[in-house]
Design a protein around this motif. Structure first.
Motif, PDB file in Angstrom:
ATOM      1  N   ARG A 223      64.864  71.839 -63.481  1.00 33.61           N
ATOM      2  CA  ARG A 223      64.244  71.914 -64.203  1.00 33.61           C
ATOM      3  C   ARG A 223      64.067  70.477 -65.500  1.00 33.61           C
ATOM      4  O   ARG A 223      63.540  69.969 -65.289  1.00 33.61           O
ATOM      5  CB  ARG A 223      62.724  72.835 -64.806  1.00 33.61           C
ATOM      6  N   SER A 224      64.794  70.650 -66.001  1.00 32.92           N
ATOM      7  CA  SER A 224      65.174  69.817 -66.958  1.00 32.92           C
ATOM      8  C   SER A 224      65.819  68.344 -66.790  1.00 32.92           C
ATOM      9  O   SER A 224      65.167  67.435 -67.695  1.00 32.92           O
ATOM     10  CB  SER A 224      66.291  70.140 -67.971  1.00 32.92           C
ATOM     11  N   LEU A 225      65.985  68.272 -65.353  1.00 30.67           N
ATOM     12  CA  LEU A 225      66.432  66.847 -64.936  1.00 30.67           C
ATOM     13  C   LEU A 225      64.963  66.452 -64.808  1.00 30.67           C
ATOM     14  O   LEU A 225      64.788  64.882 -64.450  1.00 30.67           O
ATOM     15  CB  LEU A 225      67.933  66.797 -63.451  1.00 30.67           C
ATOM     16  N   ILE A 226      63.686  66.859 -64.053  1.00 33.35           N
ATOM     17  CA  ILE A 226      63.208  66.712 -63.642  1.00 33.35           C
ATOM     18  C   ILE A 226      62.384  66.197 -64.481  1.00 33.35           C
ATOM     19  O   ILE A 226      62.021  65.077 -64.283  1.00 33.35           O
ATOM     20  CB  ILE A 226      61.936  67.281 -62.800  1.00 33.35           C
ATOM     21  N   THR A 227      62.663  66.992 -66.077  1.00 39.24           N
ATOM     22  CA  THR A 227      61.691  66.187 -67.045  1.00 39.24           C
ATOM     23  C   THR A 227      62.881  64.453 -67.496  1.00 39.24           C
ATOM     24  O   THR A 227      61.809  63.636 -67.848  1.00 39.24           O
ATOM     25  CB  THR A 227      62.050  67.324 -68.168  1.00 39.24           C
ATOM     26  N   VAL A 228      64.385  64.720 -66.935  1.00 34.74           N
ATOM     27  CA  VAL A 228      64.766  63.969 -67.355  1.00 34.74           C
ATOM     28  C   VAL A 228      64.201  62.368 -66.584  1.00 34.74           C
ATOM     29  O   VAL A 228      64.231  61.138 -67.083  1.00 34.74           O
ATOM     30  CB  VAL A 228      66.492  63.537 -67.425  1.00 34.74           C
ATOM     31  N   GLN A 229      63.880  62.815 -65.681  1.00 39.02           N
ATOM     32  CA  GLN A 229      64.152  61.382 -64.586  1.00 39.02           C
ATOM     33  C   GLN A 229      62.300  61.592 -64.889  1.00 39.02           C
ATOM     34  O   GLN A 229      62.206  59.706 -64.541  1.00 39.02           O
ATOM     35  CB  GLN A 229      64.108  62.213 -63.022  1.00 39.02           C
ATOM     36  N   GLU A 230      61.431  62.099 -65.233  1.00 40.46           N
ATOM     37  CA  GLU A 230      60.350  61.464 -65.332  1.00 40.46           C
ATOM     38  C   GLU A 230      60.274  60.880 -66.415  1.00 40.46           C
ATOM     39  O   GLU A 230      59.478  60.102 -66.460  1.00 40.46           O
ATOM     40  CB  GLU A 230      59.142  63.179 -64.722  1.00 40.46           C
ATOM     41  N   GLN A 231      60.776  60.533 -67.146  1.00 38.20           N
ATOM     42  CA  GLN A 231      61.420  60.784 -68.319  1.00 38.20           C
ATOM     43  C   GLN A 231      61.777  59.106 -67.977  1.00 38.20           C
ATOM     44  O   GLN A 231      60.967  57.906 -68.734  1.00 38.20           O
ATOM     45  CB  GLN A 231      61.192  61.319 -70.449  1.00 38.20           C
ATOM     46  N   SER A 232      62.271  58.476 -67.451  1.00 37.71           N
ATOM     47  CA  SER A 232      63.010  57.687 -67.414  1.00 37.71           C
ATOM     48  C   SER A 232      61.919  56.572 -66.400  1.00 37.71           C
ATOM     49  O   SER A 232      61.912  55.859 -66.325  1.00 37.71           O
ATOM     50  CB  SER A 232      64.008  57.734 -66.982  1.00 37.71           C
TER      51      SER A 232
END
Length: 545
Positions: A223-232
């Motif tokens: 779930r946190s990686l989704i946030t990271v990828q969305e920010q990227s």
């Protein structure tokens, strides 16, 4: 006649039931945690008192909010592997009761009611009894001579003959008084099997709860990686719009726009994979906590969500204590110890085949004298005695059983020593992973801040005309990598903690308590390797069964 017999039979049965000696069973012991009939309690060695909340207390868009403790409690109550292990305990208790029966007296009631064909009655009638068939003869002497004529007449069976029905009823008690310890060895084996089933439950619980914690942390990571990828993706989309505006203003070339588009397109698959990994982890978690999804629930719309964050709070681990716990108190090691003891009892039982078996018996009964009209005319009495048997030569069957038992003892001892070595290696490997994750987490402590500052400087240089677009894109990639690595290091750290506690067997404390109808379930405290949920650690939901 039959009515009188049945009434007598009922009377004897009532007397036998009234005189039966009740057998007191040993007080049953269960696992403590208030999650099922075999209640299970698990407690952390370094836990803090949990906050008083209940699972599913909050909801977002109608979805239940589950913390780690909620998931652990659901797994304890509903996981299929744990439920099967509890059923195995009940089965082993039944085997113990069945085996113990051989050491107790046996009381039986036997009866018989029979009738015999009337012609057989005539054939068996003793002297003084009327025959079933008779003949009459008459003699006549001629007046003119000595000739005598004899006439024979056949008569039908006597209708007033004695009854041809008989009955008997008896009560019998038998008890084995000597079998060279074979029965005691069998009972000891059954009790060891019951204890092993309890230890298997502990091992299963620890393994299931480890998988729940690992899967829960994997969900948090994905779930946190989704946030990271969305920010990227958002940064690259903003960069693309910026390059398009500059291209329209004539300050950059078409190449800059194409490079930004390629960078954005290359980043989108990572976001798609992150979302899919999150869905897969959530489905794995639903399976572990036995959450029924059903065909009507979409893959992207599960009925629950999890709350919590991956924490990096440092915890100190003691390698030597972990090894000592793993080789001494881990349920698997205890079960293998029981296996060695069981095989020794098995050898004792096999050796009993060399000795005789002696049992005592006593019988008291009534019987009705056959061929008598008087149903009250009965004979009663008792018989008692001792009987035994001894296989002088059994074709070496007993020797073969003893040799097998000895081989199983040696195999169980070898297995025990090997599992102790494996347990120590598991602890050492988990501790090594803990050190690696700790160093990685500490090395990444300020990397994200540095990557964010690097991106800001690269963007400022580019805006001022002193930098290039490639520097901005590289800084964006570096920031994404730093964020992902930092999250992964926290996840690996939590995983190492969970695996260390699982390998050492020190993550949970199991207790056996008396099973009372109104026993209150225990609480599931915070886990030592899950500080992510310290602020919202609920009590285990209560459940009476």
């Amino acid at each position: 006649m039959r009515a009188r017999f049945l009434s007598c039979l009922a009377l004897v049965a009532a007397l036998a039931a009234g005189s039966a000696v009740p057998v007191a069973q040993a007080g049953s012991e269960v696992l403590s945690a208030g999650v099922s009939a075999d209640k299970l309690q698990h407690a952390s060695s370094q836990a803090t008192p949990p906050a008083k909340t209940t699972p599913n207390s909050g909801s977002v868009a109608g979805k239940r909010q589950l913390t780690l403790e909620d998931c652990l409690d659901l797994a304890l109550r509903k996981n299929a592997d744990i439920l099967r292990a509890k059923s195995e305990i009940e089965r082993s208790k039944g085997v113990t009761i069945e085996t113990r029966a051989a050491a107790l007296p046996r009381l039986s009631l036997e009866s018989q009611l029979g009738t015999t064909d009337e012609y057989l009655v005539s054939a068996r009638t003793t002297s003084g009894r009327p025959p079933a068939e008779k003949s009459s003869s008459s003699s006549a002497s001629s007046a003119t001579g000595n000739t005598t004529t004899t006439a024979q007449t056949r008569v039908v069976p006597n209708t007033d003959k004695a009854t041809n029905e008989q009955w008997d009823i008896s009560v019998k008690v038998t008890k084995t008084i000597f079998d060279a310890g074979g029965t005691r060895a069998s009972i000891a084996m059954a009790k060891l099997d019951e204890e092993s089933a309890f230890l298997d439950l502990q091992e299963t619980v620890q393994e299931v709860l480890l998988q729940v914690k690992l899967t829960f942390n994997q969900v948090l990571l994905n779930r946190s990686l989704i946030t990271v990828q969305e920010q990227s993706v958002k940064l690259l989309a903003e960069e693309l719009e910026n390059q398009r505006r500059r291209f329209e203003a004539g300050t950059v070339t078409r190449f800059n726009v194409l490079r930004a588009e390629v960078a954005l397109s290359n980043q989108k698959p990572e976001l798609i994979r992150a979302k899919n990994n999150y869905r897969l982890a959530m489905q794995d978690l639903a399976r572990l906590i036995a959450e029924d999804l059903g065909p009507g629930i979409a893959a992207t719309d599960l009925p629950f969500e999890i709350t919590g964050l991956l924490s990096g709070d440092r915890q100190e681990l003691d390698l030597q204590k972990g090894i000592a716990d793993a080789t001494g108190t881990r349920p698997l090691i205890k079960r293998l110890d029981n296996t060695v003891a069981r095989e020794r009892k098995s050898k004792t039982r096999a050796l009993s085949g060399y000795y005789p078996t002696v049992s005592a018996y006593a019988t008291y009964g009534y019987e009705h004298e056959g061929y008598s009209e008087d149903w009250g005319k009965t004979d009663g009495g008792y018989t008692a005695g001792v009987q035994g048997s001894w296989n002088i030569f059994d074709g070496l069957e007993t020797k073969g059983q003893v040799d097998q038992a000895h081989a199983r003892i040696m195999s169980a001892m070898t297995h025990l020593e090997d599992e102790k070595r494996k347990a120590e290696i598991d602890v050492r490997q988990a501790y090594s992973s803990y050190l690696e994750a700790l160093e990685l987490m500490e090395s990444q402590a300020k990397t994200v801040e540095q990557a964010e500052e690097s991106l800001r400087l690269a963007q400022s240089r580019f805006d001022a005309g002193a930098g290039t677009q490639i520097e901005v894109l590289d800084a964006q990639v570096a920031l994404t990598t730093a964020r992902s690595t930092e999250l992964q290091s926290r996840h690996d750290y939590q995983k190492a903690l969970a695996e260390f506690h699982r390998a050492s067997g020190g993550d949970f404390v199991f207790k056996r308590i008396a099973d009372t109808p109104k026993a209150q379930p225990a609480q599931i405290p915070s886990q030592p390797d899950s500080p992510a949920t310290k602020s919202q650690s609920p009590q285990a939901p209560t459940k009476q069964e």
